[in-house]
Design an enzyme around this catalytic site. Structure first.
Site, mmCIF file in Angstrom:
data_model
loop_
_atom_site.group_PDB
_atom_site.id
_atom_site.type_symbol
_atom_site.label_atom_id
_atom_site.label_comp_id
_atom_site.label_asym_id
_atom_site.label_seq_id
_atom_site.Cartn_x
_atom_site.Cartn_y
_atom_site.Cartn_z
ATOM 1 N N CYS A 30 1.035 -1.122 -0.083
ATOM 2 C CA CYS A 30 0.088 0.130 -0.037
ATOM 3 C C CYS A 30 0.731 1.311 0.024
ATOM 4 O O CYS A 30 0.565 2.174 -0.696
ATOM 5 C CB CYS A 30 -0.862 0.106 1.105
ATOM 6 S SG CYS A 30 -0.135 -0.192 2.891
ATOM 7 N N CYS A 229 35.979 33.494 14.374
ATOM 8 C CA CYS A 229 36.490 33.365 15.589
ATOM 9 C C CYS A 229 37.497 32.185 15.304
ATOM 10 O O CYS A 229 38.306 31.882 16.166
ATOM 11 C CB CYS A 229 35.689 33.020 16.608
ATOM 12 S SG CYS A 229 34.343 34.320 17.064
ATOM 13 N N HIS A 307 -1.689 1.357 7.123
ATOM 14 C CA HIS A 307 -2.255 1.217 5.902
ATOM 15 C C HIS A 307 -2.021 2.959 5.326
ATOM 16 O O HIS A 307 -2.514 3.820 5.797
ATOM 17 C CB HIS A 307 -3.800 0.790 5.846
ATOM 18 C CG HIS A 307 -4.230 0.659 4.628
ATOM 19 N ND1 HIS A 307 -3.661 -0.263 3.456
ATOM 20 C CD2 HIS A 307 -5.207 1.298 3.586
ATOM 21 C CE1 HIS A 307 -4.255 -0.166 2.402
ATOM 22 N NE2 HIS A 307 -5.206 0.649 2.534
#
Length: 355
Positions: A30, A229, A307
């Site tokens: 699915c 830095c 599903h």
């Protein structure tokens, strides 16, 4: 109905059906069926596949097996006579390319979508890989973004990129020297966090986007090196969209992984069907960037017993795709707490957004 499509200055007529054709579930597929239905209703990709335009790409592979199998499925879905299509051949070819999806266990639809688009792109890539050497020159912010996108297209350029690829900007601001540094990454979907609510069980898509793009504070241990830095400092980080794709895929991150388990959020996320404006999440002064919804991949159930279904629109309206079953759907039935992946198509075009 007959639909006139254009390919390489040659008019080719395809007699297409209405696209309201189901996909057979061949064993916990699915997730595949829902994603394929959403991609089938991505008109630019559908037309490209049905016209077999990928065969005319300069550097596309002669044995583009996955693209051929995927196009075959789409041909069945848009055929006038078919009622149900069996995706077995396509799934077998996909599993050869991505063995992770072998077997019959439940898979994640968004993960499948990412793998599928990546493998399709690889087969139809218009450009060979070019190795770059030498140090890149320093550029202004907007020039750097454009240069990074150009570099991406020099090795990754396909219909998949044309439709789905955008560019994210990650901006770091050093709290010590106030230096800004930017990095740019290509994306094919936006994975959005869902705000946690203790009392209210409903949020909006805008709130998810705001949470995704809000400024985040990083301490020294979690921050990268400051370019000025030259050491780790406290800084802030913010994400924004630098380049907007033609199709934006929005993944609602419903699944949270902890050390011992996976849980699913069932929060109701409301989303606009038309005129979703992503301009506020883009470059300054980019204006409105509007999108219309055309497909939804839904997930019902739990983590272990779920599903996937799809809702897709065409000129005849919306339909609900549940494996082999296809039924009409009203717009007021689209908004549910099962929405998992949203597919939006650009509805306006600003020259400054995508070049």
């Amino acid at each position: 109905m007959g639909l006139l499509l254009v390919a390489d200055n040659e008019k080719e007529e395809l007699n297409l059906g209405n696209g309201q054709v189901g996909l057979r579930n061949i064993g916990n597929t699915c997730f595949l069926n829902a994603v394929v239905q959403c991609l089938s209703h991505t008109c630019g990709l559908r037309d490209y596949c049905l016209l077999k335009s990928y065969k005319r790409e300069k550097f596309s592979k002669d044995d583009a097996k996955l693209m051929e199998a995927f196009s075959q499925v789409l041909s069945g879905l848009w055929d006038e006579g078919d009622t149900v299509v069996n995706p077995r051949q396509f799934y077998n070819v996909f599993k050869e390319a991505v063995p992770y999806f072998s077997g019959y266990s439940q898979q994640d639809a968004q993960e499948f979508l990412r793998f599928l688009l990546d493998k399709l792109h690889t087969e139809i890539n218009r450009t060979p890989y070019i190795k770059r050497t030498g140090k890149e020159p320093e550029l202004k912010f907007s020039e750097e973004a454009a240069a990074m996108w150009k570099k991406h297209l020099e090795r990754d350029d396909s219909m998949i990129v044309d439709l789905f690829s955008g560019q994210l900007r990650s901006s770091l601001h050093c709290s010590v020297c106030s230096h800004y540094s930017n990095t740019f990454d290509v994306f094919c979907d936006l994975s959005l966090p869902i705000p946690k609510r203790s009392s209210v069980g409903e949020v909006t898509l805008k709130e998810c986007l705001d949470l995704f793009s809000q400024e985040e504070r990083l301490d020294k241990d979690n921050s990268p090196m400051c370019e000025r830095c030259n050491r780790r400092t406290e800084c802030t980080k913010r994400l924004s969209i630098q380049r907007f794709p033609q199709v934006i895929v929005i993944h609602l991150n419903r699944f949270t992984t902890s050390r011992w388990s996976i849980s699913k959020s069932t929060v109701y996320v409301s989303f606009p069907l038309t005129n979703l404006d992503l301009g506020p999440y883009g470059p300054v002064d980019c204006g409105s960037v509007l999108y219309d919804l055309y497909a939804i991949c839904n997930h019902a159930g739990t983590v272990n017993m779920g599903h996937y279904t799809a809702c897709c629109s065409d000129e005849n309206g919306w339909c609900f795709y549940n494996d082999s079953s296809v039924t009409p759907l009203r717009e007021n039935q689209l908004q549910t707490n099962q929405a998992y992946v949203l597919f939006y198509q650009r509805s306006n075009n600003n020259a400054t957004v995508r070049k």
